[in-house]
Design an enzyme around this catalytic site. Structure first.
Site, short mmCIF file in Angstrom:
data_model
loop_
_atom_site.label_atom_id
_atom_site.label_comp_id
_atom_site.label_asym_id
_atom_site.label_seq_id
_atom_site.Cartn_x
_atom_site.Cartn_y
_atom_site.Cartn_z
N GLY A 139 0.79 -1.23 0.00
CA GLY A 139 0.00 0.00 0.00
C GLY A 139 0.82 1.27 0.00
O GLY A 139 1.99 1.31 -0.46
N GLY A 175 -4.13 21.00 1.44
CA GLY A 175 -4.29 20.14 0.26
C GLY A 175 -5.63 20.37 -0.39
O GLY A 175 -6.57 20.86 0.26
N ALA A 181 -11.22 17.31 0.06
CA ALA A 181 -12.60 17.56 -0.37
C ALA A 181 -13.60 16.78 0.50
O ALA A 181 -14.65 17.29 0.90
CB ALA A 181 -12.77 17.19 -1.83
N HIS A 450 -38.23 6.84 -16.35
CA HIS A 450 -38.67 8.23 -16.23
C HIS A 450 -39.41 8.39 -14.90
O HIS A 450 -40.20 7.54 -14.55
CB HIS A 450 -39.61 8.58 -17.38
CG HIS A 450 -40.13 9.99 -17.27
ND1 HIS A 450 -39.32 11.09 -17.53
CD2 HIS A 450 -41.35 10.47 -16.91
CE1 HIS A 450 -40.04 12.19 -17.32
NE2 HIS A 450 -41.26 11.84 -16.95
C1 LIG Z 1 -8.98 8.67 3.69
C2 LIG Z 1 -8.99 7.74 2.51
C3 LIG Z 1 -10.20 7.50 1.86
C4 LIG Z 1 -10.22 6.65 0.76
N1 LIG Z 1 -11.42 6.47 0.12
C5 LIG Z 1 -11.45 5.67 -0.97
C6 LIG Z 1 -12.69 5.45 -1.65
O1 LIG Z 1 -13.73 5.98 -1.28
N2 LIG Z 1 -12.67 4.64 -2.73
C7 LIG Z 1 -11.52 4.05 -3.19
O2 LIG Z 1 -11.57 3.32 -4.18
N3 LIG Z 1 -10.34 4.22 -2.55
C8 LIG Z 1 -10.28 5.02 -1.46
N4 LIG Z 1 -9.10 5.20 -0.81
C9 LIG Z 1 -7.90 4.50 -1.31
C10 LIG Z 1 -7.85 3.04 -0.81
O3 LIG Z 1 -7.99 3.03 0.59
C11 LIG Z 1 -6.54 2.38 -1.23
O4 LIG Z 1 -6.38 2.52 -2.62
C12 LIG Z 1 -6.52 0.91 -0.88
O5 LIG Z 1 -6.85 0.70 0.46
C13 LIG Z 1 -5.14 0.31 -1.19
O6 LIG Z 1 -5.14 -1.04 -0.84
P1 LIG Z 1 -3.77 -1.88 -0.79
O7 LIG Z 1 -4.15 -3.29 -0.52
O8 LIG Z 1 -2.93 -1.56 -1.95
O9 LIG Z 1 -2.99 -1.28 0.45
P2 LIG Z 1 -3.38 -1.19 2.07
O10 LIG Z 1 -4.82 -1.46 2.24
O11 LIG Z 1 -2.82 0.07 2.47
O12 LIG Z 1 -2.61 -2.43 2.65
C14 LIG Z 1 -1.23 -2.43 2.81
C15 LIG Z 1 -0.89 -3.03 4.15
O13 LIG Z 1 0.50 -3.34 4.15
C16 LIG Z 1 1.02 -3.09 5.45
N5 LIG Z 1 2.46 -2.87 5.28
C17 LIG Z 1 3.07 -1.86 4.64
N6 LIG Z 1 4.40 -2.01 4.64
C18 LIG Z 1 4.64 -3.15 5.33
C19 LIG Z 1 5.82 -3.85 5.66
N7 LIG Z 1 7.04 -3.42 5.29
N8 LIG Z 1 5.71 -4.97 6.40
C20 LIG Z 1 4.49 -5.43 6.78
N9 LIG Z 1 3.34 -4.83 6.47
C21 LIG Z 1 3.41 -3.70 5.74
C22 LIG Z 1 0.28 -1.86 5.91
O14 LIG Z 1 0.27 -1.79 7.33
C23 LIG Z 1 -1.10 -2.07 5.31
O15 LIG Z 1 -2.01 -2.63 6.23
C24 LIG Z 1 -9.03 6.02 0.30
C25 LIG Z 1 -7.82 6.25 0.97
C26 LIG Z 1 -7.80 7.10 2.07
C27 LIG Z 1 -6.51 7.35 2.77
N1 LIG Z 2 -13.10 8.70 -2.84
C1 LIG Z 2 -11.92 8.15 -3.09
O1 LIG Z 2 -11.77 7.30 -3.96
C2 LIG Z 2 -10.72 8.56 -2.27
C3 LIG Z 2 -10.88 9.31 -1.12
C4 LIG Z 2 -9.73 9.67 -0.42
C5 LIG Z 2 -8.49 9.27 -0.86
N2 LIG Z 2 -8.39 8.53 -1.99
C6 LIG Z 2 -7.07 8.12 -2.51
O2 LIG Z 2 -6.06 8.53 -1.63
C7 LIG Z 2 -5.10 9.28 -2.34
C8 LIG Z 2 -4.57 10.37 -1.44
O3 LIG Z 2 -5.53 11.42 -1.30
P1 LIG Z 2 -5.04 12.92 -1.08
O4 LIG Z 2 -6.22 13.80 -1.10
O5 LIG Z 2 -4.11 12.94 0.07
O6 LIG Z 2 -4.14 13.14 -2.36
P2 LIG Z 2 -4.46 13.85 -3.77
O7 LIG Z 2 -3.33 13.47 -4.64
O8 LIG Z 2 -5.85 13.61 -4.21
O9 LIG Z 2 -4.36 15.40 -3.43
C9 LIG Z 2 -3.20 15.96 -2.89
C10 LIG Z 2 -3.34 17.47 -2.87
O10 LIG Z 2 -2.27 18.04 -2.14
C11 LIG Z 2 -1.61 19.03 -2.92
N3 LIG Z 2 -0.20 19.03 -2.50
C12 LIG Z 2 0.76 18.14 -2.80
N4 LIG Z 2 1.89 18.43 -2.14
C13 LIG Z 2 1.63 19.52 -1.39
C14 LIG Z 2 2.39 20.29 -0.46
N5 LIG Z 2 3.66 19.98 -0.18
N6 LIG Z 2 1.80 21.34 0.14
C15 LIG Z 2 0.51 21.65 -0.13
N7 LIG Z 2 -0.27 20.95 -0.99
C16 LIG Z 2 0.29 19.91 -1.61
C17 LIG Z 2 -1.86 18.61 -4.36
O11 LIG Z 2 -1.74 19.70 -5.21
C18 LIG Z 2 -3.31 18.10 -4.23
O12 LIG Z 2 -4.23 19.16 -4.23
C19 LIG Z 2 -5.79 9.81 -3.57
O13 LIG Z 2 -4.90 9.90 -4.65
C20 LIG Z 2 -6.88 8.82 -3.82
O14 LIG Z 2 -6.49 7.92 -4.83
C21 LIG Z 2 -9.48 8.18 -2.71
#
Ligand SMILES: Cc1cc2nc3c(=O)[nH]c(=O)nc-3n(C[C@H](O)[C@H](O)[C@H](O)COP(=O)(O)OP(=O)(O)OC[C@H]3O[C@@H](n4cnc5c(N)ncnc54)[C@H](O)[C@@H]3O)c2cc1C
Ligand SMILES: NC(=O)c1ccc[n+]([C@@H]2O[C@H](COP(=O)([O-])OP(=O)(O)OC[C@H]3O[C@@H](n4cnc5c(N)ncnc54)[C@H](O)[C@@H]3O)[C@@H](O)[C@H]2O)c1
Length: 467
Positions: A139, A175, A181, A450
């Site tokens: 991740g 950000g 957002a 509709h």
């Molecule tokens: C606030 C937020 C809201 C989001 N909302 C959405 C959304 O609405 N829709 C959407 O599609 N996506 C959303 N995302 C993005 C989504 O959460 C991620 O894309 C997704 O969870 C990634 O899954 P993954 O399996 O790649 O990694 P993760 O789910 O991050 O899993 C990786 C795991 O690896 C573990 N790990 C890392 N390094 C090591 C290591 N060296 N040794 C052992 N374990 C390790 C971590 O602890 C973690 O638990 C959101 C993200 C955030 C932060």
């Molecule tokens: N609904 C969803 O699917 C959802 C919701 C939350 C997060 N996510 C995933 O998590 C990822 C991370 O979300 P996020 O909002 O942190 O990243 P983002 O990439 O969406 O936005 C980062 C923002 O921070 C700004 N920025 C970058 N460096 C900066 C700095 N040094 N100082 C000030 N502003 C800076 C960028 O211009 C941008 O506006 C997203 O890319 C998204 O894929 C997805």
């Protein structure tokens, strides 16, 4: 040293790889953090469990226009928080117990690990593990910009802001992307004064310009939005709040906040894994390089038996992409002779803010570049929610769907929706693009209920001037 048939590092989407087909082989799952990964514990799921109450909390503002007088009495933050995490923590705990205790062939290592070779790693406590096949599913993590005061206890990322002891009175968000957002919407709906400091000239800049501009305009009406603004330092005050220095169009100004949320993007967990040290190929942003089959590359060549999925190698950073790639890896691990490729042609995304935004395919700018390169012409239609009966019912004045298509073939190249339930009404377009339906066939070849809001999509398709 212990050897396994399969090792998986990361229990997010990586956890889904352990199917019954592995029952007679040894598997080790490694998780250094909370079992279940980002989406379950600190990402998609809890955020959306906050977004839904935020919709309810903001209803009085929207309903007064329609002659329905509601009043907002406030939210019980602690009740909402505890309801959400009681549910989530139990799911994470249940998943952990299942992997730790209930499967004979599966070992759960609850430590961070570093690679020592292509298919070997060492745990924090010094145990060495090797495997025939290894999946890297580690991740990404929130980035913390290097500014004075970033380590103050009042400064949070999405990992911790959902577990605050109490609802802050004043929140500064740094950000202008997804996280900014969504949390601006949640906290402002709950009654917090929200300031959003964005370095560039708009929010959600990665989206189609029409959407980004419209979203930014609405954000300006709801939150104290400071564009073209850098947060240069944070300092604790005697009353427990934070003074932030903001450098923007009006020069340097100071702003008081109780909590700061840093939302400036996420970085892949390859550095903490030691991926470069064992020679794996990395993109400039630190992601692992993988081929279409999710095989990890070293010196441009796939390493036999080494796979990756999700945020650590994907530039989408979306859960549905991580899950899709996990299905591909799950197949390929078991069928080396008939590998499947990931399908990243039409990856949709939604931002669950106010307004909601959803998109799939090319932005207009990308479509114009594509048309230039291929000698084709594009057509674009923008249909407002307010032009349909359901839009009248909502008295909607801001929602729209924008669809971009190839003029001669009618092939849909991109769709962008801003407004009520955008993430749902875009789904038929995702389906059409995925299965190759052209705009005309999609519009005319089926009934559209509709007067449902999907008529916005139907009318946008009908407005496209394709041949
Ligand atoms: C606030 C937020 C809201 C989001 N909302 C959405 C959304 O609405 N829709 C959407 O599609 N996506 C959303 N995302 C993005 C989504 O959460 C991620 O894309 C997704 O969870 C990634 O899954 P993954 O399996 O790649 O990694 P993760 O789910 O991050 O899993 C990786 C795991 O690896 C573990 N790990 C890392 N390094 C090591 C290591 N060296 N040794 C052992 N374990 C390790 C971590 O602890 C973690 O638990 C959101 C993200 C955030 C932060
Ligand atoms: N609904 C969803 O699917 C959802 C919701 C939350 C997060 N996510 C995933 O998590 C990822 C991370 O979300 P996020 O909002 O942190 O990243 P983002 O990439 O969406 O936005 C980062 C923002 O921070 C700004 N920025 C970058 N460096 C900066 C700095 N040094 N100082 C000030 N502003 C800076 C960028 O211009 C941008 O506006 C997203 O890319 C998204 O894929 C997805």
């Amino acid at each position: 040293m212990t050897h396994y048939d399969l090792a998986i590092i990361g229990s997010g989407s990586g956890n889904t790889l352990i199917s019954p087909e592995w029952d007679d082989r040894t598997v080790v799952l490694v998780e250094g953090g909370t079992f279940g990964g980002t989406c379950l514990n600190v990402g998609c799921i809890p955020t959306k469990m906050y977004v839904y109450p935020a919709e309810l909390a903001s209803a009085p503002t929207a309903s007064a226009r329609l002659g329905v007088d509601l009043s907002f009495e406030g939210v019980r933050w602690a009740d909402i928080r505890d309801r959400i995490f009681t549910r989530i923590d139990a799911i994470s705990g249940g998943g952990r117990t299942y992997r730790a205790d209930e499967l004979q062939n599966v070992t759960l290592i609850e430590e961070y690990v570093r690679l020592t070779g292509e298919k070997s790693f060492e745990t924090a406590s010094g145990e060495t593990v090797t495997a025939d096949q290894l999946v890297i599913a580690t991740g990404s993590r929130a980035i913390l910009p290097d500014i004075p005061g970033i380590s103050l206890p009042q400064v949070h990322t999405s990992d911790t802001v959902m577990r605050l002891d109490e609802l802050p009175k004043r929140l500064l968000i740094i950000g202008g992307g997804y996280v900014a957002a969504e949390f601006a919407h949640v906290f402002s709906s709950f009654g917090t004064e929200v300031t959003v400091a964005v370095r560039s000239g708009g929010m959600l800049r990665h989206l189609d310009d029409t959407v980004s501009e419209a979203f930014t305009q609405q954000a300006q009406q709801q939150w104290d939005l400071r564009l073209l603004t850098d947060v240069t330092s944070l300092a604790a005050t005697a009353d427990g709040s934070v003074t932030a220095r903001l450098n923007g169009p009006d020069g340097v100004v100071e702003l008081e906040a109780d909590v700061v949320l840093v939302a400036v993007g996420r970085t892949p967990n390859t550095d903490t894994l030691g991926a470069a040290e064992v020679g794996l190929d990395l993109h400039d942003d630190g992601r692992l390089v993988v081929d279409d089959y999710q095989r990890v590359l070293r010196n441009g060549e796939p390493v036999d038996g080494l796979w990756s999925l999700g945020d650590v190698s994907s530039d989408y950073q979306l859960k549905h992409v991580a899950n899709h790639e996990a299905k591909i890896v799950a197949h390929n691990l078991l069928h080396p002779g008939s590998l499947r490729a990931s399908d990243h042609r039409f990856v949709p995304a939604a931002v669950f803010s106010h307004p909601q935004v959803a998109s799939v395919g090319m932005t207009e700018e990308e479509a114009l570049t594509h048309a230039d390169a291929t000698g084709t012409t594009i057509v674009t239609a923008v249909q407002h929610y307010g032009s349909t009966a359901y839009g009248w019912a909502m008295e909607d004045t801001t929602g729209f769907a924008k669809i971009i298509a190839d003029q001669s073939t009618g092939r849909i190249l991109g769709a962008h929706v801003l407004g009520h339930e955008a993430s749902m009404i875009i789904q038929p377009v995702i389906q059409a693009m995925s299965f190759g339906l052209d705009a005309k066939t999609m519009a005319r070849g089926q009934y559209w209920i509709h007067p449902a809001l999907t008529e916005v999509i139907e009318n946008a398709l009908l407005s496209l001037k394709t041949e």
